[in-house]
Design an enzyme around this catalytic site. Structure first.
Site, PDB file in Angstrom:
ATOM      1  N   LYS A  41      20.935  86.534  86.229  1.00 25.11           N
ATOM      2  CA  LYS A  41      20.020  85.428  86.515  1.00 25.11           C
ATOM      3  C   LYS A  41      18.556  85.807  86.322  1.00 25.11           C
ATOM      4  O   LYS A  41      17.732  84.969  85.988  1.00 25.11           O
ATOM      5  CB  LYS A  41      20.244  84.901  87.932  1.00 25.11           C
ATOM      6  CG  LYS A  41      21.551  84.121  88.046  1.00 25.11           C
ATOM      7  CD  LYS A  41      21.559  83.213  89.248  1.00 25.11           C
ATOM      8  CE  LYS A  41      22.752  82.279  89.226  1.00 25.11           C
ATOM      9  NZ  LYS A  41      24.021  83.002  89.520  1.00 25.11           N
ATOM     10  N   GLU A  98      16.128  75.536  93.173  1.00 23.75           N
ATOM     11  CA  GLU A  98      17.274  75.194  94.011  1.00 23.75           C
ATOM     12  C   GLU A  98      18.184  76.417  94.044  1.00 23.75           C
ATOM     13  O   GLU A  98      18.164  77.229  93.128  1.00 23.75           O
ATOM     14  CB  GLU A  98      18.042  73.996  93.415  1.00 23.75           C
ATOM     15  CG  GLU A  98      19.091  74.359  92.345  1.00 23.75           C
ATOM     16  CD  GLU A  98      18.505  74.965  91.076  1.00 23.75           C
ATOM     17  OE1 GLU A  98      17.326  74.745  90.781  1.00 23.75           O
ATOM     18  OE2 GLU A  98      19.265  75.678  90.354  1.00 23.75           O
ATOM     19  N   SER A 147      28.934  89.646  84.674  1.00 23.68           N
ATOM     20  CA  SER A 147      27.694  88.926  84.977  1.00 23.68           C
ATOM     21  C   SER A 147      26.956  89.450  86.208  1.00 23.68           C
ATOM     22  O   SER A 147      25.747  89.298  86.308  1.00 23.68           O
ATOM     23  CB  SER A 147      27.981  87.433  85.148  1.00 23.68           C
ATOM     24  OG  SER A 147      28.961  87.212  86.152  1.00 23.68           O
TER      25      SER A 147
HETATM   26  C1  LIG Z   1      25.263  82.451  89.408  1.00 25.14           C
HETATM   27  C2  LIG Z   1      26.273  83.376  88.881  1.00 25.14           C
HETATM   28  C3  LIG Z   1      27.264  82.963  87.958  1.00 25.14           C
HETATM   29  C4  LIG Z   1      27.445  81.541  87.540  1.00 25.14           C
HETATM   30  O1  LIG Z   1      26.352  80.957  86.865  1.00 25.14           O
HETATM   31  P1  LIG Z   1      26.338  80.745  85.294  1.00 25.14           P
HETATM   32  O2  LIG Z   1      25.123  79.920  85.082  1.00 25.14           O
HETATM   33  O3  LIG Z   1      27.602  80.034  84.916  1.00 25.14           O
HETATM   34  O4  LIG Z   1      26.259  82.075  84.662  1.00 25.14           O
HETATM   35  C5  LIG Z   1      28.131  83.918  87.445  1.00 25.14           C
HETATM   36  N1  LIG Z   1      28.072  85.217  87.834  1.00 25.14           N
HETATM   37  C6  LIG Z   1      27.155  85.636  88.722  1.00 25.14           C
HETATM   38  C7  LIG Z   1      27.147  87.076  89.100  1.00 25.14           C
HETATM   39  C8  LIG Z   1      26.219  84.750  89.270  1.00 25.14           C
HETATM   40  O5  LIG Z   1      25.324  85.188  90.162  1.00 25.14           O
END
Ligand SMILES: *Cc1c(COP(=O)(O)O)cnc(C)c1O
Length: 393
Positions: A89, A111, A377
């Site tokens: 993010k 948000e 992610s």
């Molecule tokens: C917020 C988040 C997501 C989901 O958000 P996307 O916009 O779909 O990427 C996925 N993995 C992690 C670790 C997150 O913090």
């Protein structure tokens, strides 16, 4: 056929900017300037520098040997979990804070649901010395105390959203209301590839650094820039958009988007937006969303707070509709077990969102010489209590 955005702000039939008239000047200012600003050499230089020295990029592309052995294929992990603040993010919030500065904005709003985007926004506001207000549902504030504390420590004001279900979509409504009331000095940092055009495209471009790096990292390790598969979990869709971006038009690269099936797609407790969603408009964009027959948005559910969104970004609605990406839903149980397996096999505890992507390994049969990249992610520190409760650790 293109899988990327058109000049008019659409991915196929999805996207656009369906906004109240009072929001038009804000969105239009951004639309007219974002590509110009992103193309400025000084912008690119500052963005790249911060990604390198502050976020810690490039994130490694790691060959997961034991996982590869177990599933009899070649698996690389794109390590977004190693970024500052623990997930992808921050790539987007760094980009947007620089955008806000170029537009002369002094006040930042955001948000947040689980608090991850709120923390990433509060972080860059501290970095730049800008005022930061984060809207968060009252229920989420109670559920996510550590992230609320982080935001406060970083100097942000956390404002509870008291309406509706008091979760993410209500926090988003509050943020939009604030933006309408403060059109001149405020920039709204949206946390995923959602919202009115140009947000989905702007956020995708900031996250595209993920697949940009993958290309040269694969060249170094495999002698070619393309993998056979890229796999990513999808909440709003930003980490997947980043991992897919430079491969969208190359159909030799198969894309797999993983959604949260919660307790099961048909249990009424899921966030499997493409499987269950119908066309509709949410937060300014035409996309697929979970709704009742008379158009009320359905409350989503997933064990993973980051996948718990009733819609999906318009890029992903288009990738689903055209079949360019394969969409697979994974239940809470499948995800939790995949997270535990990755921890034991590779010494990496993933965010539960990311665990959904790993559960695909049991669902698909990859060939021995396939090169499979999984976008990791985020890291699992924030989810430890969930893992503890689930496995009775
Ligand atoms: C917020 C988040 C997501 C989901 O958000 P996307 O916009 O779909 O990427 C996925 N993995 C992690 C670790 C997150 O913090």
């Amino acid at each position: 056929m293109t899988y990327n955005i058109t000049d008019k702000g659409y991915y196929g039939e999805f996207g656009g900017a369906y906004i109240p008239e009072m929001l038009y000047p804000n969105v239009e200012e951004l639309r007219q300037n974002y590509l110009k600003i992103m193309a400025e050499p000084s912008f690119k230089e500052e963005f790249d520098q911060l990604l390198k020295d502050y976020v810690g990029r490039p994130s490694p592309l790691y060959l997961a040997k034991r996982l590869s052995e177990k599933y009899n294929t070649k698996i690389y992990l794109k390590r977004e979990d190693l970024n500052h603040t623990g997930a992808h993010k921050i790539n987007n919030t760094i980009g947007q804070i620089l955008m806000a500065q170029r537009l002369g904005k002094k006040r930042i709003i955001a948000e947040t649901g689980a608090g991850q985007h709120g923390v990433a926004t509060a972080t860059v506001c501290a970095l730049m010395g800008l005022e930061c207000i984060v809207y968060m549902g009252e229920i989420d504030i109670a559920r996510q105390a550590p992230n609320v504390a982080r935001m406060k420590m970083l100097g942000a004001t956390v404002v509870p959203a008291l309406s509706g279900s008091r979760t993410l979509k209500d926090a988003t409504n509050e943020a939009i209301r604030d933006w309408i009331n403060n059109p001149v000095n405020t920039h709204y940092i949206i946390g995923s590839v959602v919202g009115p055009h140009p947000y989905p495209d702007m956020v995708a471009r900031f996250q595209a650094v993920v697949s940009e790096e993958m290309q040269w990292q694969l060249q170094e390790k495999e002698g070619k820039t393309t993998p056979d598969y890229v796999i990513a979990c999808v909440g709003g869709g930003s980490n997947a958009a980043g991992a897919f971006y430079h491969y969208l038009e190359n159909t030799d690269v198969k894309l797999i988007a993983v959604e949260a099936a919660g307790k099961g797609i048909h249990t009424g407790e899921s966030a499997a937006t493409s499987a269950l969603g119908k066309e509709g408009i949410i937060h300014g964009s035409k996309t697929l969303l979970m709704q009742t027959d008379d158009g009320q948005i359905t409350e989503p559910y997933s064990i993973s707070a980051g996948l718990d969104y009733p819609g999906v970004g318009p890029m992903h609605a288009h990738l689903y509709k055209t079949g360019r990406a394969e969409f697979i839903s994974i239940t809470d149980d499948q995800a939790m077990n995949a997270g535990l397996e990755l921890s034991k096999l590779e010494g990496i505890i993933p965010a539960i969102e990311s665990s959904h992507a790993f559960a695909i390994l049991k669902e698909k049969n990859f060939k021995k010489d396939d090169v499979v990249v999984i976008n990791l992610s985020g890291r699992g520190d924030k989810d430890l209590q969930n893992y503890i409760d689930y496995f009775k650790l």
